[in-house]
Design a protein around this motif. Structure first.
Motif, short mmCIF file in Angstrom:
data_model
loop_
_atom_site.label_atom_id
_atom_site.label_comp_id
_atom_site.label_asym_id
_atom_site.label_seq_id
_atom_site.Cartn_x
_atom_site.Cartn_y
_atom_site.Cartn_z
N ALA A 10 -5.83 -97.57 92.96
CA ALA A 10 -5.23 -98.90 93.14
C ALA A 10 -3.86 -98.83 93.80
O ALA A 10 -3.43 -99.79 94.44
CB ALA A 10 -5.11 -99.59 91.78
N SER A 11 -3.17 -97.68 93.67
CA SER A 11 -1.85 -97.50 94.28
C SER A 11 -1.93 -97.18 95.77
O SER A 11 -0.90 -97.06 96.43
CB SER A 11 -1.08 -96.40 93.56
OG SER A 11 -0.83 -96.75 92.21
N ARG A 44 -9.33 -104.55 91.02
CA ARG A 44 -8.62 -103.32 91.41
C ARG A 44 -8.61 -102.27 90.32
O ARG A 44 -8.34 -101.10 90.60
CB ARG A 44 -7.19 -103.67 91.83
CG ARG A 44 -7.12 -104.57 93.07
CD ARG A 44 -5.70 -104.91 93.40
NE ARG A 44 -4.92 -103.72 93.70
CZ ARG A 44 -3.58 -103.68 93.62
NH1 ARG A 44 -2.90 -104.75 93.25
NH2 ARG A 44 -2.95 -102.56 93.92
N MET A 58 -4.79 -107.02 87.54
CA MET A 58 -5.44 -106.09 88.46
C MET A 58 -6.92 -105.95 88.14
O MET A 58 -7.75 -105.84 89.05
CB MET A 58 -4.73 -104.73 88.41
CG MET A 58 -3.31 -104.76 88.94
SD MET A 58 -2.41 -103.20 88.65
CE MET A 58 -3.25 -102.10 89.80
N TRP A 59 -7.27 -105.95 86.86
CA TRP A 59 -8.68 -105.92 86.46
C TRP A 59 -9.40 -107.17 86.96
O TRP A 59 -10.50 -107.07 87.52
CB TRP A 59 -8.79 -105.79 84.94
CG TRP A 59 -10.15 -106.09 84.40
CD1 TRP A 59 -11.27 -105.31 84.51
CD2 TRP A 59 -10.55 -107.26 83.68
NE1 TRP A 59 -12.34 -105.92 83.89
CE2 TRP A 59 -11.93 -107.12 83.38
CE3 TRP A 59 -9.88 -108.41 83.26
CZ2 TRP A 59 -12.63 -108.09 82.67
CZ3 TRP A 59 -10.59 -109.37 82.55
CH2 TRP A 59 -11.95 -109.21 82.27
#
Length: 374
Positions: A218-219, A339, A334-335
């Motif tokens: 994700a980063s 992501r 993010m979930w």
């Protein structure tokens, strides 16, 4: 008003013969549960995850005061509020957090609440951060596991151990945000501070390791390699956007895909030998983050000169260097955006009475996150 809870209780840390299913180190007992005190809430637990840190208390790697009601990764619905509670209401879903922060000690005032001195001291005593015990059996106090003790139908926790999340999150998904996601994703985003385009190797693909792997992807990491002995975990790493491999193939995989060594290495196994290998996998100037909890007597053997001559950074990461009230909502967002597919961490669901069998599956390295549903 005082009440009751049915909880998994451990009488002795270490010294239990295997298989745990046959020898039952955990027993299931009805305990007296105090009403929530100042700044505390009562929560009806509906999901809890089994983490390797729980197994470490059972097998004696992490000795805690006994007897203790285990469990530190969970979620539930607030049932009652003690005096002085703010920001929470009856009916809220909360994710439970295994280190409350007092907000007053030097680490807390420095923005490092994950190193809270008062919270760590209370956890070490098996008490809530407000002091004392809320669990009792026949007049005897029962210790709290990391201020949570969520292998139970109901708990009383300090409000600083609870983070409100959206009510519509499935309980089994919400549970893993309290430890696996907070620790693993935090190790990647907060501790390692992975930058887009960097290369990453993650040692150990349990719940925390796979969450770290997701955080690295994700980063924006250019290449992520996940390392584990278990074929199912190696395969899952590949499905999550990484390259999965076993330790004996790691050098060849790194040579092929990284041209050598990695910018960032994250170790989640909790083994000093593995950490030493993780250190050597980092390039000159690389960052090595360790999340795993080895046995207290384990020692790390490194060439001291390399820290300077190779300019490496060795970083300890506790609770993913996270501020739960800030980071859990971020990770949930993010979930929701797809992501962080943390639902992929869940390998099976169980009843509370299955816990001893679940310990065996974890000890054999078969499971990722086994979830108890209430």
């Amino acid at each position: 008003m005082n009440g009751k809870t049915r909880a998994a209780v451990l009488a002795q840390s270490g010294g239990h013969a295997k298989p745990y299913a046959a020898n039952a180190p955990l027993r299931f007992a009805e305990l007296d549960l105090d009403a929530p005190g100042q700044g505390e809430v009562r929560v009806a637990i509906d999901a809890a995850g089994l983490c390797h840190s729980d197994l470490s208390v059972v097998n004696g790697d992490r000795v805690r005061p006994m007897p203790m009601a285990l469990g530190h990764e969970g979620t539930g619905i607030v049932e009652a509020l003690g005096p002085g509670v703010t920001g929470l209401e009856v009916g809220d879903r909360v994710v439970l957090v295994f280190l409350p922060s007092c907000g007053r000690c030097t680490p807390c005032l420095s923005g490092e609440g994950y190193l809270c001195e008062a919270g760590a001291a209370a956890n070490g005593r098996g008490e809530l951060i407000g002091g004392g015990f809320r669990l009792h059996e026949c007049g005897t106090d029962v210790h709290h596991h990391l201020g949570v003790s969520c292998f139970a139908t109901h708990v009383v926790v300090d409000q600083r151990s609870a983070v409100k999340v959206d009510r519509d999150i499935p309980a089994e998904v919400a549970a893993v945000f309290g430890c696996a996601v907070l620790t693993g994703v935090g190790a990647a985003i907060n501790s390692a501070a992975i930058r887009a385009g960097e290369t990453v190797v993650v040692f150990g693909l349990g719940g925390v390791g796979l969450a770290a792997l997701m955080g690295a992807v994700a980063s924006g990491a250019a290449t992520v390699i996940g390392v584990d002995l278990a074929p199912n975990k190696v395969a899952l790493a590949g499905e999550l956007g990484a390259i999965g491999t076993t330790p004996d193939q790691l050098d060849a995989v790194m040579a092929q895909h990284l041209g050598g060594k990695a910018d960032v290495v994250i170790e989640t196994v909790g083994n000093a030998r593995v950490l030493a290998g993780a250190y050597t996998a980092a390039r000159r100037g690389g960052r090595v983050v360790t999340v795993g909890l080895p046995a207290p007597e384990a020692r790390l053997d490194l060439q001291a000169l390399s820290l300077v001559a190779e300019g490496k950074t060795l970083i300890g990461s506790y609770m993913g260097s996270a501020i739960p009230a800030r980071d859990i909502p971020r990770y949930v967002a993010m979930w929701r955006a797809g992501r962080l597919p943390v639902d992929r961490l869940i390998s099976s669901t169980h009843r509370l009475d299955d816990l001893n069998e679940m310990l065996d599956a974890m000890d054999r390295g078969e499971a990722i996150r086994q979830i108890i549903r209430f």
